[in-house]
Each structure stands twice: as C-alpha cells, then as structure tokens.
Design an enzyme around this catalytic site. Structure first.
Site, PDB file in Angstrom:
ATOM      1  N   TYR A   1      -5.715  14.749  49.510  1.00 33.97           N
ATOM      2  CA  TYR A   1      -5.850  14.903  50.972  1.00 33.97           C
ATOM      3  C   TYR A   1      -6.185  13.553  51.612  1.00 33.97           C
ATOM      4  O   TYR A   1      -5.578  13.160  52.617  1.00 33.97           O
ATOM      5  CB  TYR A   1      -6.934  15.935  51.245  1.00 33.97           C
ATOM      6  CG  TYR A   1      -7.209  16.248  52.695  1.00 33.97           C
ATOM      7  CD1 TYR A   1      -6.319  17.014  53.455  1.00 33.97           C
ATOM      8  CD2 TYR A   1      -8.387  15.813  53.314  1.00 33.97           C
ATOM      9  CE1 TYR A   1      -6.594  17.327  54.785  1.00 33.97           C
ATOM     10  CE2 TYR A   1      -8.668  16.130  54.635  1.00 33.97           C
ATOM     11  CZ  TYR A   1      -7.767  16.879  55.373  1.00 33.97           C
ATOM     12  OH  TYR A   1      -8.045  17.187  56.684  1.00 33.97           O
TER      13      TYR A   1
ATOM     14  N   ILE B   1      -6.416  23.820  65.086  1.00 35.56           N
ATOM     15  CA  ILE B   1      -6.072  22.730  66.007  1.00 35.56           C
ATOM     16  C   ILE B   1      -4.647  22.897  66.548  1.00 35.56           C
ATOM     17  O   ILE B   1      -4.382  22.682  67.736  1.00 35.56           O
ATOM     18  CB  ILE B   1      -6.257  21.376  65.277  1.00 35.56           C
ATOM     19  CG1 ILE B   1      -7.762  21.115  65.097  1.00 35.56           C
ATOM     20  CG2 ILE B   1      -5.574  20.243  66.022  1.00 35.56           C
ATOM     21  CD1 ILE B   1      -8.093  19.969  64.170  1.00 35.56           C
TER      22      ILE B   1
ATOM     23  N   VAL C   1     -14.201  20.189  63.439  1.00 39.66           N
ATOM     24  CA  VAL C   1     -13.668  21.164  64.400  1.00 39.66           C
ATOM     25  C   VAL C   1     -13.647  22.533  63.725  1.00 39.66           C
ATOM     26  O   VAL C   1     -13.058  22.672  62.639  1.00 39.66           O
ATOM     27  CB  VAL C   1     -12.221  20.790  64.821  1.00 39.66           C
ATOM     28  CG1 VAL C   1     -11.727  21.716  65.925  1.00 39.66           C
ATOM     29  CG2 VAL C   1     -12.124  19.337  65.255  1.00 39.66           C
TER      30      VAL C   1
ATOM     31  N   ALA D   1     -12.822  15.105  63.340  1.00 38.87           N
ATOM     32  CA  ALA D   1     -13.827  15.052  62.267  1.00 38.87           C
ATOM     33  C   ALA D   1     -14.335  16.448  61.945  1.00 38.87           C
ATOM     34  O   ALA D   1     -14.149  16.951  60.842  1.00 38.87           O
ATOM     35  CB  ALA D   1     -14.977  14.132  62.668  1.00 38.87           C
TER      36      ALA D   1
HETATM   37  P1  NAP Z   1      -5.929  25.493  59.748  1.00 36.32           P
HETATM   38  O1  NAP Z   1      -7.006  26.190  60.483  1.00 36.32           O
HETATM   39  O2  NAP Z   1      -5.727  25.829  58.314  1.00 36.32           O
HETATM   40  O3  NAP Z   1      -4.527  25.647  60.491  1.00 36.32           O
HETATM   41  C1  NAP Z   1      -3.415  24.988  59.937  1.00 36.32           C
HETATM   42  C2  NAP Z   1      -2.178  25.835  60.094  1.00 36.32           C
HETATM   43  O4  NAP Z   1      -1.090  25.158  59.446  1.00 36.32           O
HETATM   44  C3  NAP Z   1      -2.274  27.198  59.397  1.00 36.32           C
HETATM   45  O5  NAP Z   1      -1.555  28.154  60.134  1.00 36.32           O
HETATM   46  C4  NAP Z   1      -1.589  26.920  58.056  1.00 36.32           C
HETATM   47  O6  NAP Z   1      -1.111  28.073  57.407  1.00 36.32           O
HETATM   48  C5  NAP Z   1      -0.468  26.031  58.511  1.00 36.32           C
HETATM   49  N1  NAP Z   1       0.089  25.278  57.393  1.00 36.32           N
HETATM   50  C6  NAP Z   1      -0.591  24.510  56.519  1.00 36.32           C
HETATM   51  N2  NAP Z   1       0.245  23.995  55.603  1.00 36.32           N
HETATM   52  C7  NAP Z   1       1.487  24.471  55.911  1.00 36.32           C
HETATM   53  C8  NAP Z   1       2.758  24.313  55.332  1.00 36.32           C
HETATM   54  N3  NAP Z   1       2.942  23.597  54.218  1.00 36.32           N
HETATM   55  N4  NAP Z   1       3.808  24.923  55.904  1.00 36.32           N
HETATM   56  C9  NAP Z   1       3.641  25.670  57.021  1.00 36.32           C
HETATM   57  N5  NAP Z   1       2.464  25.875  57.610  1.00 36.32           N
HETATM   58  C10 NAP Z   1       1.380  25.274  57.060  1.00 36.32           C
HETATM   59  O7  NAP Z   1      -6.208  23.892  59.818  1.00 36.32           O
HETATM   60  P2  NAP Z   1      -6.923  22.975  60.948  1.00 36.32           P
HETATM   61  O8  NAP Z   1      -8.346  22.822  60.603  1.00 36.32           O
HETATM   62  O9  NAP Z   1      -6.509  23.425  62.290  1.00 36.32           O
HETATM   63  O10 NAP Z   1      -6.238  21.579  60.586  1.00 36.32           O
HETATM   64  C11 NAP Z   1      -5.085  21.101  61.265  1.00 36.32           C
HETATM   65  C12 NAP Z   1      -4.940  19.619  60.981  1.00 36.32           C
HETATM   66  O11 NAP Z   1      -6.132  18.942  61.422  1.00 36.32           O
HETATM   67  C13 NAP Z   1      -4.774  19.277  59.497  1.00 36.32           C
HETATM   68  O12 NAP Z   1      -3.842  18.225  59.363  1.00 36.32           O
HETATM   69  C14 NAP Z   1      -6.163  18.806  59.093  1.00 36.32           C
HETATM   70  O13 NAP Z   1      -6.121  17.888  58.047  1.00 36.32           O
HETATM   71  C15 NAP Z   1      -6.618  18.135  60.373  1.00 36.32           C
HETATM   72  N6  NAP Z   1      -8.097  18.032  60.465  1.00 36.32           N
HETATM   73  C16 NAP Z   1      -8.874  19.105  60.737  1.00 36.32           C
HETATM   74  C17 NAP Z   1     -10.250  18.941  60.818  1.00 36.32           C
HETATM   75  C18 NAP Z   1     -11.167  20.069  61.174  1.00 36.32           C
HETATM   76  O14 NAP Z   1     -12.384  19.819  61.338  1.00 36.32           O
HETATM   77  N7  NAP Z   1     -10.707  21.291  61.282  1.00 36.32           N
HETATM   78  C19 NAP Z   1     -10.830  17.686  60.603  1.00 36.32           C
HETATM   79  C20 NAP Z   1      -9.995  16.612  60.310  1.00 36.32           C
HETATM   80  C21 NAP Z   1      -8.631  16.793  60.252  1.00 36.32           C
HETATM   81  P3  NAP Z   1      -2.063  28.834  56.327  1.00 36.32           P
HETATM   82  O15 NAP Z   1      -3.125  29.509  57.125  1.00 36.32           O
HETATM   83  O16 NAP Z   1      -1.116  29.722  55.610  1.00 36.32           O
HETATM   84  O17 NAP Z   1      -2.622  27.755  55.443  1.00 36.32           O
END
Ligand code: NAP
Length: 261
Positions: A155, A19, A188, A186
C-alpha cells in the site's frame, strides 16, 4: 463560486463508498456527471438511483479494477453513454497490510495491482478523450506515502508511486493542457478506515480517540466532504493554473509542529 463543472463527465473509481462517495455526491451537486466505477454493486446502484432521482444522469459501471481489461471497459462504456470524458478521479484502493517481514513477493505484487496499476490503466485508456476535453486528473494518495505506517509495504509503495505519477503525468501532459494533482487524506472515517480500526486494535474507540487528539485543527477527523471539496475544486477550471501538486487535506496532521497538539 461557480466551479464551471456543469455536464462535465468525471469517472470516479470506488465512487460509491467512503471518500469516493463524497466526491460523486459533490460532483453531482455541482452539475457534473459522476461515472462510478466500482465493485460495490449494492452501494453504487443505491447511490446512482438517488442521484438520478435528483436529476443527475449519474452512471454506475460494475467491475473489479484489478482485473485485466476492466479500465478499458470503463472508458468504453463511458464514451458509449456520454461521448466524452472530462476528468478522472483515481480513488479505489485498499490498505491490505502486506508487510515487509510478514508479507511475500506475491502479496506485494498483488497489492500493487489492487492499489496502483489501475490508476495508470484508467488514465492511459482515457487519454485520447482527456486530450479532446483538456480534462483534469486527481489521484487520491495517502499520508502513508509521506509518513509511513508500518507493516503495509504494498500500500505504501502504491501511494508513493501515485505521487510520483502525479508529477510525471503533469509534466507529460503539459502540451495538452491536462492538469494532474494529488489529494492526500490522513484520517477520514470511511468503511475502509472503520475496518482498519476494528481489525488492527483491541479497543478501536480508544485508538480513534488517541488519533483524533493528535489532529491539530479542531482535534477531529477530516470529513469525506472536505476531501471531496478539494478534489472537485482541482477537477474544475477554477484551479486552472494548478498542476503537479500534492495537497494534504488533514487538519495539519502530517506537517504541523507536534508541540501544537
Ligand atoms: P473505502 O471506504 O473502502 O471505499 C473504497 C471503494 O472503492 C469501495 O467501494 C471499494 O469496494 C472500492 N474498490 C476498492 N478497490 C476496488 C477495485 N479494485 N475495483 C473496484 N472497486 C474497488 O475506502 P476509502 O477509505 O474511502 O479510501 C478511498 C481512497 O482514499 C483510497 O485510495 C485510500 O487509500 C485513500 N485514503 C483513505 C484514507 C482514510 O482515512 N479513509 C486515508 C488516506 C488515504 P469494496 O468495498 O468492495 O472494497
């Protein structure tokens, strides 16, 4: 619609994958300057190189936001390079499955540190600059805050607290014209989501099909670009009278009548 974001400096945590990547790309397309704060070095360097090749002065700041001092460092480096901050997207996080029964007080604390504390820290240290720019803040929360998931207390607590802080900061920052909103995705498909599917289920494809069939609008997952469009609109002056809101971008998954699916 001109979002009036040209040359606005926006920090996006976790801004090179999933995202966050979608948000950084969308910001650059609108002429804003994404500052990617992330620990994903390879992906961030690649993305920044690509955006710079297209004329964006995008910046990557490496670091683990859960480490003490890292948010202060991100703010300092952003100011040193651009001299201003116009917006924050708190996005980095991990659904780390620290449950109630299968968990521990230490694990719960650690999960809050990974998912919640840096949301506060980054805004705290950016505040003097956001006051000057009358900036905007977007917190990326999750449907888990509203609907629960099970087996992920840390979480879920962090995601719920992000919603409370969205209202709390919107109230506190009214006198400065700083708007604060939350976007709740939700389903993605991102590296985080793929990891969850692949590790939590024996047949990830079957599980994905089961989930998407229950998404009312078009029976499909939300794209990261659709989340990004909402986040970037909320950062822009075109949403100038919107603050303290929780916007659920999920094709009706959480709120529409189950009988519709
Ligand atoms: P993602 O694919 O894991 O991408 C997140 C990015 O943030 C990754 O590059 C990760 O690095 C980095 N990151 C995480 N923790 C970090 C930290 N402590 N310091 C520096 N960088 C950090 O996640 P995503 O699915 O895009 O999610 C992004 C946000 O959307 C989150 O807050 C998640 O809770 C929310 N969300 C996502 C979904 C969904 O369906 N995908 C649904 C609800 C909410 P690493 O790869 O090293 O971990």
């Amino acid at each position: 619609m001109d979002l009036q974001l040209k040359d606005k400096v926006i920090i996006v945590t976790g801004g090179s994958k999933g995202i966050g990547e979608g948000i950084s790309r969308c910001l650059a397309k609108e002429g804003a300057i994404p500052v990617i704060a992330s620990r994903s070095v390879t992906e961030s360097e690649q993305l920044v190189k690509e955006l710079q090749g297209e004329g964006s002065p995008a910046l990557f700041i490496a670091g683990d936001l859960a480490e003490p001092g890292s948010c202060q460092m991100v703010v300092a480096q952003t100011i040193s390079r651009f001299g201003r901050i116009d917006g924050i997207v708190n996005n980095a996080g991990v659904n780390d499955g620290v449950g109630l029964e299968k968990g521990s007080p230490e694990g719960f604390c650690s999960s809050l540190n990974k998912n919640l504390h840096h949301y506060y820290d980054l805004v705290h240290f950016s505040l003097p600059h956001l006051k000057k720019s009358r900036g905007a803040i977007v917190n990326i929360s999750s449907k888990v805050a509203l609907a629960g998931q099970g087996h992920t207390s840390g979480y879920a607590a962090a995601k719920g607290a992000q919603l409370a802080l969205t209202r709390e900061w919107a109230a506190e920052l009214l006198p400065f014209g700083i708007r604060v909103n939350a976007v709740l995705p939700a389903e993605v498909m991102t590296p985080l989501y793929a990891h969850w599917l692949n590790t939590a289920f024996e047949d990830p494809d079957a599980k994905k099909k089961e989930i998407t069939e229950k998404i009312p609008l078009e029976k499909r997952m939300t794209t990261k670009a659709e989340i990004a469009d909402m986040a970037v609109f909320l950062l822009s002056p075109r949403s100038s009278h919107t603050t303290g809101q929780w916007i659920v971008v999920d094709g009706g998954y959480v709120h529409l009548d189950r009988s519709l699916t």
